[in-house]
Design a protein around this motif. Structure first.
Motif, PDB file in Angstrom:
ATOM      1  N   GLY A 128      38.023  -7.412 156.700  1.00 50.95           N
ATOM      2  CA  GLY A 128      39.452  -7.389 156.999  1.00 50.95           C
ATOM      3  C   GLY A 128      40.311  -7.128 155.791  1.00 50.95           C
ATOM      4  O   GLY A 128      40.281  -6.055 155.205  1.00 50.95           O
ATOM      5  N   GLY A 131      47.105  -9.948 154.969  1.00 50.38           N
ATOM      6  CA  GLY A 131      48.343  -9.539 155.612  1.00 50.38           C
ATOM      7  C   GLY A 131      49.532 -10.265 155.015  1.00 50.38           C
ATOM      8  O   GLY A 131      49.427 -11.409 154.579  1.00 50.38           O
ATOM      9  N   CYS A 169      45.098 -15.260 161.675  1.00 53.62           N
ATOM     10  CA  CYS A 169      46.226 -14.331 161.736  1.00 53.62           C
ATOM     11  C   CYS A 169      45.733 -12.883 161.694  1.00 53.62           C
ATOM     12  O   CYS A 169      44.713 -12.564 161.081  1.00 53.62           O
ATOM     13  CB  CYS A 169      47.158 -14.550 160.546  1.00 53.62           C
ATOM     14  SG  CYS A 169      48.070 -16.069 160.614  1.00 53.62           S
ATOM     15  N   GLY A 170      46.527 -12.045 162.337  1.00 46.43           N
ATOM     16  CA  GLY A 170      46.238 -10.618 162.298  1.00 46.43           C
ATOM     17  C   GLY A 170      47.532  -9.855 162.426  1.00 46.43           C
ATOM     18  O   GLY A 170      48.404  -9.931 161.554  1.00 46.43           O
ATOM     19  N   ASP A 171      47.688  -9.133 163.525  1.00 47.72           N
ATOM     20  CA  ASP A 171      48.907  -8.369 163.758  1.00 47.72           C
ATOM     21  C   ASP A 171      50.097  -9.286 164.029  1.00 47.72           C
ATOM     22  O   ASP A 171      49.967 -10.510 164.069  1.00 47.72           O
ATOM     23  CB  ASP A 171      48.703  -7.415 164.936  1.00 47.72           C
ATOM     24  CG  ASP A 171      47.685  -6.339 164.627  1.00 47.72           C
ATOM     25  OD1 ASP A 171      47.593  -5.939 163.442  1.00 47.72           O
ATOM     26  OD2 ASP A 171      46.973  -5.904 165.548  1.00 47.72           O
ATOM     27  N   ARG A 178      53.980  -8.751 160.954  1.00 42.79           N
ATOM     28  CA  ARG A 178      53.204  -8.336 159.777  1.00 42.79           C
ATOM     29  C   ARG A 178      53.896  -7.137 159.137  1.00 42.79           C
ATOM     30  O   ARG A 178      54.080  -6.108 159.775  1.00 42.79           O
ATOM     31  CB  ARG A 178      51.762  -7.995 160.153  1.00 42.79           C
ATOM     32  CG  ARG A 178      50.876  -7.840 158.904  1.00 42.79           C
ATOM     33  CD  ARG A 178      49.413  -7.778 159.233  1.00 42.79           C
ATOM     34  NE  ARG A 178      49.036  -6.499 159.834  1.00 42.79           N
ATOM     35  CZ  ARG A 178      47.786  -6.131 160.090  1.00 42.79           C
ATOM     36  NH1 ARG A 178      46.783  -6.946 159.811  1.00 42.79           N
ATOM     37  NH2 ARG A 178      47.523  -4.968 160.644  1.00 42.79           N
ATOM     38  N   PHE A 181      49.792  -4.890 154.662  1.00 48.06           N
ATOM     39  CA  PHE A 181      48.369  -5.206 154.783  1.00 48.06           C
ATOM     40  C   PHE A 181      47.614  -4.512 153.658  1.00 48.06           C
ATOM     41  O   PHE A 181      47.809  -3.324 153.410  1.00 48.06           O
ATOM     42  CB  PHE A 181      47.831  -4.739 156.137  1.00 48.06           C
ATOM     43  CG  PHE A 181      46.347  -4.934 156.316  1.00 48.06           C
ATOM     44  CD1 PHE A 181      45.818  -6.198 156.497  1.00 48.06           C
ATOM     45  CD2 PHE A 181      45.484  -3.842 156.288  1.00 48.06           C
ATOM     46  CE1 PHE A 181      44.446  -6.386 156.650  1.00 48.06           C
ATOM     47  CE2 PHE A 181      44.120  -4.009 156.444  1.00 48.06           C
ATOM     48  CZ  PHE A 181      43.601  -5.288 156.632  1.00 48.06           C
ATOM     49  N   ASN A 201      43.288 -11.862 156.909  1.00 44.40           N
ATOM     50  CA  ASN A 201      43.086 -11.190 158.197  1.00 44.40           C
ATOM     51  C   ASN A 201      41.612 -10.856 158.295  1.00 44.40           C
ATOM     52  O   ASN A 201      41.095 -10.106 157.457  1.00 44.40           O
ATOM     53  CB  ASN A 201      43.899  -9.903 158.291  1.00 44.40           C
ATOM     54  CG  ASN A 201      45.403 -10.108 158.346  1.00 44.40           C
ATOM     55  OD1 ASN A 201      46.154  -9.153 158.296  1.00 44.40           O
ATOM     56  ND2 ASN A 201      45.863 -11.348 158.429  1.00 44.40           N
TER      57      ASN A 201
END
Length: 226
Positions: A128, A131, A169-171, A178, A181, A201
């Motif tokens: 990953g 972010g 967490c991601g988008d 976000r 990245f 992420n």
């Protein structure tokens, strides 16, 4: 070296590839090291994994190369004294369904604008990346001293009202956008102010591992200029 400006506040993030001449030495050190949970891990707070002390020379090796860069790119006063605050090797080990509420949201390391985070990836892009986020209701991307109380008050209300999904967490989601990245890459250094809202992420359970060779191994250093 890349200079990235993230978000509407245009906060600086420095990315340097092929940073160490022999990064495998640090991985070998991690394979022999004794890892232990971070403080507050049992309460579902803080870094969701384990840490080990970095080699004695780790901080000095990194800052020999980075001190001048950090001073220039972040416009640090010439007379400011460099201080090493913390240096560790880290592995994410907490499964998503065991994460505490605060571990599922972006965080900031400190509101002190003089502290800088230096993250060295010792794993590849399959793990990953990092972010950077904006808090939607306040618009904050960096949590400065004049913002911290208001931000935490808002989060207290929001986290109790909206149950965040049990995942890393991601988008963007209902509470955070976000805004930047940086992908993981073996031997990539990432430098940013510790007051930026940010989060690991991850892409899959592959990154949740106690094994330095297979997991999301990073070397983390915090420094301040005072």
């Amino acid at each position: 070296m890349q200079l990235i400006e993230v978000g509407e506040e245009k906060n600086t993030v420095i990315v340097i590839d092929d940073f160490l001449e022999n990064p495998e030495e640090l991985v070998d050190f991690a394979k022999r090291a004794s890892f232990a949970p971070w403080p507050m891990a049992a309460e579902g707070k803080g870094y969701p994994g384990v840490r080990a002390a970095a080699p004695e020379s780790h901080a000095s090796r990194l800052m020999e190369r980075l001190d001048a860069v950090v001073r220039e790119k972040f416009n640090i006063a010439a007379g400011a004294e460099l201080k090493i605050q913390q240096e560790t090797l880290n592995l994410i080990t907490v499964a998503e369904d065991e994460l505490g509420p605060l571990q599922r949201a972006p965080h900031f390391d400190t509101s002190d604008p003089r502290l800088y985070a230096i993250l060295l990836y010792l794993c590849d892009e399959t793990h990953g990346g990092t972010g950077f986020y904006r808090h939607k209701s306040t618009g904050y991307e960096a949590i400065r001293p004049d913002r911290v109380e208001h931000y935490l008050d808002c989060c207290y209300v929001e986290f109790n009202k909206f149950r965040r999904p049990r995942k890393y967490c991601g988008d963007s989601d209902d509470l955070f956008t976000r805004v930047g990245f940086v992908p993981a890459k073996y031997n990539r250094a990432v430098i940013y102010k510790g007051n930026l809202l940010h989060s690991a992420n991850i892409l899959s359970d592959k990154s949740i591992s106690f094994c330095p060779e297979k997991g999301r191994l990073t070397a983390n250093l915090f420094v301040s200029y005072e």
